[in-house]
Design a protein around this motif. Structure first.
Motif, short mmCIF file in Angstrom:
data_model
loop_
_atom_site.label_atom_id
_atom_site.label_comp_id
_atom_site.label_asym_id
_atom_site.label_seq_id
_atom_site.Cartn_x
_atom_site.Cartn_y
_atom_site.Cartn_z
N SER A 40 83.55 65.45 2.52
CA SER A 40 82.43 65.61 1.59
C SER A 40 81.18 65.09 2.28
O SER A 40 81.22 64.03 2.91
CB SER A 40 82.66 64.80 0.32
N SER A 41 80.09 65.82 2.13
CA SER A 41 78.82 65.31 2.64
C SER A 41 78.27 64.30 1.64
O SER A 41 78.46 64.43 0.43
CB SER A 41 77.81 66.45 2.79
N VAL A 42 77.59 63.30 2.16
CA VAL A 42 76.95 62.30 1.31
C VAL A 42 75.48 62.24 1.67
O VAL A 42 75.13 62.09 2.84
CB VAL A 42 77.60 60.91 1.50
N LEU A 43 74.61 62.40 0.65
CA LEU A 43 73.16 62.38 0.87
C LEU A 43 72.54 61.41 -0.12
O LEU A 43 72.68 61.58 -1.33
CB LEU A 43 72.56 63.77 0.65
N PHE A 44 71.91 60.39 0.40
CA PHE A 44 71.25 59.40 -0.45
C PHE A 44 69.82 59.29 0.06
O PHE A 44 69.52 58.56 0.99
CB PHE A 44 71.99 58.07 -0.37
N LEU A 76 72.60 59.35 5.30
CA LEU A 76 73.36 60.61 5.37
C LEU A 76 74.73 60.33 5.96
O LEU A 76 74.87 59.43 6.80
CB LEU A 76 72.62 61.63 6.25
N GLY A 77 75.71 61.09 5.52
CA GLY A 77 77.03 60.82 6.05
C GLY A 77 78.06 61.83 5.65
O GLY A 77 77.75 62.84 4.99
N GLN A 78 79.25 61.55 6.06
CA GLN A 78 80.37 62.43 5.77
C GLN A 78 81.57 61.55 5.46
O GLN A 78 81.88 60.63 6.20
CB GLN A 78 80.65 63.30 6.99
N ARG A 79 82.21 61.87 4.35
CA ARG A 79 83.35 61.08 3.91
C ARG A 79 84.60 61.94 4.08
O ARG A 79 84.58 63.14 3.80
CB ARG A 79 83.15 60.72 2.44
N GLY A 82 85.03 59.89 9.31
CA GLY A 82 83.75 60.09 8.65
C GLY A 82 82.69 59.26 9.35
O GLY A 82 82.98 58.54 10.32
N PHE A 83 81.47 59.38 8.89
CA PHE A 83 80.39 58.62 9.52
C PHE A 83 79.27 58.49 8.51
O PHE A 83 79.23 59.15 7.47
CB PHE A 83 79.88 59.34 10.78
N THR A 84 78.35 57.59 8.82
CA THR A 84 77.16 57.42 7.98
C THR A 84 76.05 56.90 8.87
O THR A 84 76.31 56.16 9.82
CB THR A 84 77.47 56.47 6.80
N TYR A 85 74.84 57.34 8.62
CA TYR A 85 73.71 56.79 9.37
C TYR A 85 72.48 56.71 8.47
O TYR A 85 72.34 57.48 7.53
CB TYR A 85 73.42 57.58 10.65
#
Lengths: 457, 457
Positions: free
Chosen positions: A408-412, A134-137, A123-126
């Motif tokens: 899962s996409s993560v959007l904050f 934004l990221g991916q878990r 996964g990643f996050t930036y």
């Protein structure tokens, strides 16, 4: 399909093709054509069984299992089908030492390879300038079902290849179902389950086992995905429950494609072709080689070695019906044809094989060099032996840890981010006539709403 | 399902549940239950169309397209259905400036996110002590087909979300099919195709377009995978060609699940629920909140805002039939229920949302914090808006670059490696009764065969 007996297997005739010949493309298409038959009687039986298991749960599974697997005396309850960890460990302890050691070495090597797959996917996050994150878990599935065929086609290696990637992925519950026709258990399969970290073994099979895993029953919790090979009933059942649970691919007949530069011992190549052909009368073994004289030597080896093989009848049928020895112009053309075939197993049996491997775009697994026989990969090199068949390597992959994980996409979005993104989203949403989408974004454009505590920190 | 007109939409009644109530589990199961109907008439029509396209190619596609899409005057040849790059660029140039800019911003952000996905998956290779090399190679698909619905449901954002990941993956040919009922083209869809790097646009649709992409025709090369949403005919056709080509998931109705701690502006939450409900009468919008008083405020917002929505009839039906406002004990319980629901879109509209996100195991996309409305993600945050529905987030992932890539295992066994691995493989192969596998490994045990040039260097 002709039926070969052991007696007439000497009369094997493997088709020989030449890529320069007129009509080669058509010959190749005909050779590769395979359509899984859908049998209406099987479809109908499977639909009935699945509906029954969904409705009646354990009672239905118990009835079908007693009937179809001819359980001696008939099991009185589902509890009779559970094999405890003790019995698995006993099966492992009871194996001949060499066999147990071989299973353990294979399992360890499979684990090492699949750990590499897991390391790759983190996964990643930036974080953007305005604080939006934004990221991916990547997370494992919770519960997985592994189908293992019973009886003659029970392969302990397949237990390892299906269960270990799930375990490496972090799947907490790995439920293996394996039918025991006439109540006969396969010790090596149970031993493999012990080694592979299977958390529960239930001796049920067929469409009823697939239904129990997909829908759950009183004694079997529903799983999230079902993997593993099975007969036509199992395949039909897996197709039908797809969507309720995930499934792996529905495998076609096994295939090997050997690209040879003409300098490998022809016995080796012949035996490699056999190792695929012995699986199944529908299996496909093809040799591509630029050297006609060498092809003749492989053909001679085929005739010489075939009578020595216990499974010669199957091999003869497979090689006669679906095999081919193909003379190509050169190794470059062999690579181009290999890309069209997109074989499950591709052996590049040649000097400096990497130069040809670099030209390959589609293959389930590539075996480079003369020492990399497919059989080593089938058991113990480490990569998975569950591979895409029937040209599906054009778009699919070996079974792997990734099959037991999902993303899962993560959007904050920060308050500042909502201001710029909101205008873009609203513009496009109005363009698509989705006004609630637009309004939802626009509501966040109001300034000073005092919700700063929800902005990413 | 009741039909709402604009007049009676004020009578909306959204079910209210309490997780502490008796029978809540059953209520929740009933609420979530959704089975895609399989319509025998559609199945039969699709089977006929696909078989016809497979047999007659362009001629069949031409006939069906003229007929089903009511092409004015009737196209004389398939060439009439091709839209050149010039026309795509003209469509882009003709857009209002704000719309064009919004599309370009969205595309750029989608590209940036999906580049991160690509960077994550590079394959790997490792060398063992005896020189054996094992690894995994990641390669793009060659050719991909993107289905884009025509008419009312034509969404340019979906063109971006389907085509950009394919382009980022390195797919060389991206063929988009989009029907033009009555010959009417959607300028914004064509503009999106221009931005997203689609290499060919063909104005055909329905099962005939799926068949053309899967089997190929005289003028359309067969693709390796077909993605994108469509109506029931398209979905049935995709299911049928699966295996010949890859497909993406068959999407169910769209869903949003909002977890709210009770301190977000209730209008925001109501509008977020609407933004899902407006898609489709079968769409599902659910709120979980520990604060009964707050739920009443959201309910009031729903009644207040609904009459202002152009799509209020659809929203009212969706909210009445499939929506719910659920009082939970606390946010921890909300997270547990969210894991069961495994929603396509999960908004955590709360202070310090990360603490709750950490408890979530299953969701297509998580929107954290009050400013992260789902609509921002639908259009322009960057992550994909094609997400797993109907609880399939338990085992599947958002559409991504990885859907346009596949893996191949690479095995290059050294002569020394073949000695140790060969014994293990032979032991297991004999155990499984596969003697050709065993012999193939054993042949490599012969020492000094002088094939050293094929050992990895």
């Amino acid at each position: 399909m002709q039926q070969n007996t052991d007696q007439d297997s000497a009369r094997i005739q493997v088709r020989k093709l030449d890529s320069s010949g007129a009509g080669f493309q058509q010959q190749l298409s005909t050779l590769l054509a395979f359509e899984a038959e859908t049998d209406d009687a099987i479809e109908s039986a499977v639909a009935t069984i699945l509906a029954d298991v969904k409705r009646r749960g354990d009672a239905a599974v118990l009835e079908y299992t007693n009937k179809f697997d001819r359980i001696p005396g008939g099991a009185a309850s589902m509890a009779a089908f559970d094999i405890g960890q003790d019995e698995l460990q006993q099966a492992l302890a009871a194996l001949p030492d060499a066999q147990r050691a071989a299973l353990q070495v294979a399992a360890e090597r499979i684990r090492v390879f699949h750990e590499r797959q897991k390391q790759e996917l983190n996964g990643f996050t930036y974080t953007e300038a305005d604080g939006t994150v934004l990221g991916q878990r990547v997370t494992p599935l919770d519960r997985v079902g592994i189908y293992v065929p019973g009886g003659k086609a029970a392969y302990p290696s397949s237990v390892l290849m299906n269960a270990i990637p799930a375990q490496v992925a972090g799947v907490k519950e790995i439920v293996m179902v394996v039918p025991t026709p006439d109540g006969v258990k396969n010790r090596m399969v149970l031993a493999a389950a012990a080694i592979a970290g299977v958390t529960r073994v239930i001796t049920i099979g067929g469409a009823q086992a697939v239904g129990a895993l997909a829908y759950g029953t009183e004694t079997i919790g529903a799983v999230d995905k079902i993997v593993g090979p099975g007969n036509a009933y199992v395949a039909a059942a897996k197709r039908r429950v797809f969507g309720t649970v995930g499934i792996d691919m529905i495998a076609g007949p096994s295939e090997i494609l050997v690209l040879c530069d003409g300098s490998t011992d022809p016995d080796w190549v012949a035996m490699d072709l056999f190792s695929q052909a012995e699986h199944d009368e529908l299996a496909q073994a093809i040799l591509l080689c630029p050297d006609a004289e060498y092809i003749a030597r492989v053909e001679a080896s085929i005739h010489k070695l075939l009578p020595t093989m216990p499974r010669r009848a199957t091999i003869a049928t497979s090689m006669s019906d679906r095999g081919a020895l193909v003379k190509v112009r050169d190794m470059d053309e062999a690579c181009a044809i290999a890309n069209h075939i997109a074989a499950e197993h591709l052996e590049i049996s040649a000097a400096e094989p990497q130069q040809w491997a670099d030209q390959i775009r589609h293959a389930g697994a590539m075996f480079l060099g003369r020492f990399s026989s497919e059989s080593l990969g089938d058991y113990c090199c480490g990569p998975n032996h569950v591979l895409p068949t029937s040209r599906t390597a054009r778009f699919s992959s070996p079974l792997g840890v990734y099959d037991f994980q999902k993303r899962s996409s993560v959007l904050f979005v920060s308050e500042a981010g909502a201001q710029t993104l909101g205008k873009v989203a609203a513009e496009l949403a109005y363009g698509e006539g989705l006004q609630a989408h637009a309004r939802s974004a626009e509501l966040r454009l109001q300034a000073g709403v005092g919700n700063d505590d929800s902005t990413p920190s």
